[in-house]
Design a protein around this motif. Structure first.
Motif, short mmCIF file in Angstrom:
data_model
loop_
_atom_site.label_atom_id
_atom_site.label_comp_id
_atom_site.label_asym_id
_atom_site.label_seq_id
_atom_site.Cartn_x
_atom_site.Cartn_y
_atom_site.Cartn_z
N GLN A 63 0.51 -45.47 -21.02
CA GLN A 63 0.21 -44.68 -22.22
C GLN A 63 -0.91 -45.31 -23.05
O GLN A 63 -1.76 -44.60 -23.60
CB GLN A 63 1.48 -44.53 -23.08
N ARG A 64 -0.93 -46.62 -23.12
CA ARG A 64 -2.02 -47.30 -23.84
C ARG A 64 -3.36 -47.03 -23.16
O ARG A 64 -4.38 -46.79 -23.83
CB ARG A 64 -1.76 -48.81 -23.91
N ALA A 65 -3.37 -47.08 -21.84
CA ALA A 65 -4.61 -46.85 -21.09
C ALA A 65 -5.10 -45.41 -21.29
O ALA A 65 -6.32 -45.18 -21.44
CB ALA A 65 -4.38 -47.13 -19.61
N ILE A 66 -4.17 -44.47 -21.33
CA ILE A 66 -4.55 -43.06 -21.55
C ILE A 66 -5.17 -42.89 -22.93
O ILE A 66 -6.21 -42.22 -23.07
CB ILE A 66 -3.31 -42.16 -21.39
N LYS A 67 -4.56 -43.49 -23.93
CA LYS A 67 -5.08 -43.34 -25.29
C LYS A 67 -6.46 -44.01 -25.42
O LYS A 67 -7.36 -43.47 -26.06
CB LYS A 67 -4.11 -43.93 -26.30
N ALA A 68 -6.63 -45.18 -24.81
CA ALA A 68 -7.92 -45.85 -24.85
C ALA A 68 -8.99 -45.02 -24.16
O ALA A 68 -10.13 -44.91 -24.64
CB ALA A 68 -7.81 -47.23 -24.20
N ALA A 69 -8.63 -44.38 -23.04
CA ALA A 69 -9.59 -43.55 -22.30
C ALA A 69 -10.00 -42.32 -23.13
O ALA A 69 -11.17 -41.93 -23.12
CB ALA A 69 -8.98 -43.12 -20.98
N ARG A 70 -9.05 -41.77 -23.86
CA ARG A 70 -9.38 -40.61 -24.71
C ARG A 70 -10.40 -40.97 -25.77
O ARG A 70 -11.19 -40.15 -26.21
CB ARG A 70 -8.10 -40.09 -25.37
N LEU A 71 -10.34 -42.23 -26.21
CA LEU A 71 -11.28 -42.70 -27.23
C LEU A 71 -12.59 -43.18 -26.62
O LEU A 71 -13.50 -43.60 -27.33
CB LEU A 71 -10.65 -43.84 -28.04
N GLY A 72 -12.66 -43.15 -25.29
CA GLY A 72 -13.85 -43.63 -24.62
C GLY A 72 -13.98 -45.13 -24.68
O GLY A 72 -15.09 -45.67 -24.64
N ARG A 73 -12.85 -45.84 -24.74
CA ARG A 73 -12.87 -47.31 -24.87
C ARG A 73 -12.34 -47.96 -23.61
O ARG A 73 -11.69 -48.96 -23.65
CB ARG A 73 -12.04 -47.75 -26.07
#
Length: 220
Positions: free
Chosen positions: A210-220
């Motif tokens: 879930q952390r990786a998904i949220k970071a990817a959504r932010l382009g980070r």
């Protein structure tokens, strides 16, 4: 520190930044907008079990960048607070974005914090569910006082006093504990600690995903 999942977030729009009231504030703090995501350390890593070093230099680009990164890392992990040793940095510093039980949102950072609890006769010990970003997926009931004051400095070396009530008081105590080399697991019985570690073993992969998904959504 993890956010609570058993209660809705307060809806009151009042905000205090660095202990001072402001008229408005964005959902994503400006620091997070500038930051980069860092890896969060996990219980069992040595840096989480020793007292952090006091900061001696203030007003530096390096300290500002660390605070920016910690805000974004906390946000990506759905946290309410994050200590420097949770991103692998041996420094007495934590950031927070946490609402108290009155609906006031508190946002800020504090360097070299010292926790000041009220006299025993003037405080209430509250048992409430608590989680930790370094114990991913686990929540346990932990007793904390309902009021706390933290005294320290801001990133420029200016004196800072932050007072918390309710859940925000819990956050201040939790993050200060981290800088002394403790996690909330240290406040549990042996049985409850084993339970928390079992929860972590069962859920950590989902939490990391879930952390990786949220970071990817932010382009980070």
């Amino acid at each position: 520190m993890s956010v609570r999942h058993n209660r809705p977030r307060p809806v009151d729009r009042r905000v205090r930044v660095q202990g001072q009231p402001v008229d408005s504030y964005p959902a994503l703090p400006p620091e997070a907008e500038r930051g980069s995501v860092r890896r969060i350390t996990v219980v069992g890593e040595e840096i989480l079990s020793r007292t952090c070093q006091e900061a001696a230099e203030f007003g530096t680009p390096e300290l500002s960048a660390l605070i920016d990164d910690m805000f974004l890392t906390m946000y990506v992990a759905d946290g309410a607070g994050l200590a420097a040793n949770q991103v692998g940095v041996d420094l007495r510093l934590f950031v927070y974005d946490c609402a108290d039980e009155y609906g006031i949102r508190h946002v800020g950072h504090i360097v070299n914090p010292v926790l000041d609890l009220p006299d025993p006769g003037g405080r209430l010990l509250v048992d409430e569910s608590e989680g930790c970003l370094s114990v991913p997926g686990a929540t346990m009931t932990v007793p904390r006082t309902d009021r706390a004051v933290v005294r320290g400095l801001d990133k420029d070396g200016n004196p800072l006093v932050v007072e918390g009530m309710g859940y925000f008081a819990r956050c201040l105590q939790h993050e200060t504990d981290h800088l002394l080399g403790h996690t909330y697991l240290d406040r549990l019985s042996k049985r409850d600690r084993k339970d928390a570690l079992r929860q972590m073993a069962d859920r950590r992969d989902d939490v990391f995903a879930q952390r990786a998904i949220k970071a990817a959504r932010l382009g980070r």
